[in-house]
Write an enzyme that holds these catalytic residues in place. Structure first.
Site, PDB file in Angstrom:
ATOM      1  CB  CYS A 116      -7.380   1.484  -7.302  1.00  0.00           C
ATOM      2  SG  CYS A 116      -6.131   0.427  -8.072  1.00  0.00           S
TER       3      CYS A 116
ATOM      4  CG  ASP B  29      -4.125  -3.482  -1.492  1.00  0.00           C
ATOM      5  OD1 ASP B  29      -3.635  -4.123  -2.438  1.00  0.00           O
ATOM      6  OD2 ASP B  29      -4.579  -2.331  -1.611  1.00  0.00           O
TER       7      ASP B  29
ATOM      8  CG  HIS C 160      -6.376  -3.455  -4.572  1.00  0.00           C
ATOM      9  ND1 HIS C 160      -5.764  -2.305  -4.138  1.00  0.00           N
ATOM     10  CD2 HIS C 160      -6.738  -3.227  -5.862  1.00  0.00           C
ATOM     11  CE1 HIS C 160      -5.745  -1.416  -5.116  1.00  0.00           C
ATOM     12  NE2 HIS C 160      -6.343  -1.951  -6.170  1.00  0.00           N
TER      13      HIS C 160
END
Length: 245
Positions: free
Chosen positions: A125, A183, A214
């Site tokens: 991330c 994502d 994600h």
């Protein structure tokens, strides 16, 4: 390999940064991986990921990425309040401060008797972005970046022209970029922008897009994909064993 853990409070240009260290419980010297967390800092899934990497023969450093903005030891919960606080921190800390954190981590690793001089970066991330960003530092030989947010969008504060996309040309080490095709945080257009920039600047990189959402590496939650996570651990271990010699 069995793994031992340590706590270190490292001085940086912007204050003390707590760093969690994981290393093989064995004699010898090992290369270092700086493992950058999500916005929530060192949660249990991040600690488990670091332990897995260390067990394959690496010293793994997990810094508190927003140490200037929180009390030492802060871990944000995976809930709306934690997400809001983490995102606020992300947009408050300039990239230049992350750069000086990386410099401090490299210096710290090379001061340890059980570390070799070789250092790589990895993250998930925002941590994927920070792993990419860390590769601008010539001391970072390899970066494994998982669903790196905000590289394409230039939304993290920085000086004019110092965003990570613009600084790609300064990367000297090898990159592996991993993305989830489902994502919502990095669109297909955003991924294409990053890819095109890596091609334009003639970087040495591998590119992998998988059918995942994600945070597919985060065990214990709905988006977790254990098979893909295992694949990424295998890919990253092989990548770092090859490059951090």
């Amino acid at each position: 390999m069995m793994v031992s853990q340590e706590l270190h409070d490292i001085p940086t240009a912007t204050g003390t940064m707590r760093t969690y260290l994981y290393r093989p419980n064995a004699e010898g010297q090992f290369p270092t991986i700086i493992f950058y967390s999500e916005i929530f800092q060192q949660t249990a899934p991040i600690a488990r990921a670091a332990t897995i990497l260390a067990g394959h023969g690496f010293v793994v450093l997990v810094p508190e990425v927003f140490h200037e903005l929180n009390p030492i030891g802060t871990v944000l919960a995976y809930d709306d309040a934690g997400k809001d606080k983490g995102n606020a921190d992300k947009f408050a800390k300039p990239l230049e401060h992350h750069d000086s954190d990386t410099e401090a981590l490299v210096h710290f690793a090379r001061s340890l008797a059980f570390c070799t001089s070789y250092v790589g970066s990895m993250g998930v991330c925002i941590g994927g972005h920070l792993a990419y960003r860390a590769a601008i530092n010539p001391d970072i030989s390899a970066a494994f970046c998982l669903y790196a947010t905000d590289v394409h969008s230039n939304t993290i504060p920085c000086e004019e022209g110092n965003d990570s996309l613009s600084r790609t040309e300064d990367i000297q080490g090898e990159l592996t970029m991993v993305w989830g095709k489902q994502d919502p945080h990095v669109s297909s257009e955003g991924r294409k922008l990053v890819y095109a920039n890596l091609e334009k600047t003639d970087k040495n990189f591998s590119w992998l897009e998988v059918n995942a959402q994600h945070a597919f590496m985060r065990d214990g939650e709905a988006r977790y994909d254990p098979a893909l996570a295992m694949q990424m651990y295998q890919e990253s271990v092989a990548f770092f064993h090859r490059l951090l010699k």
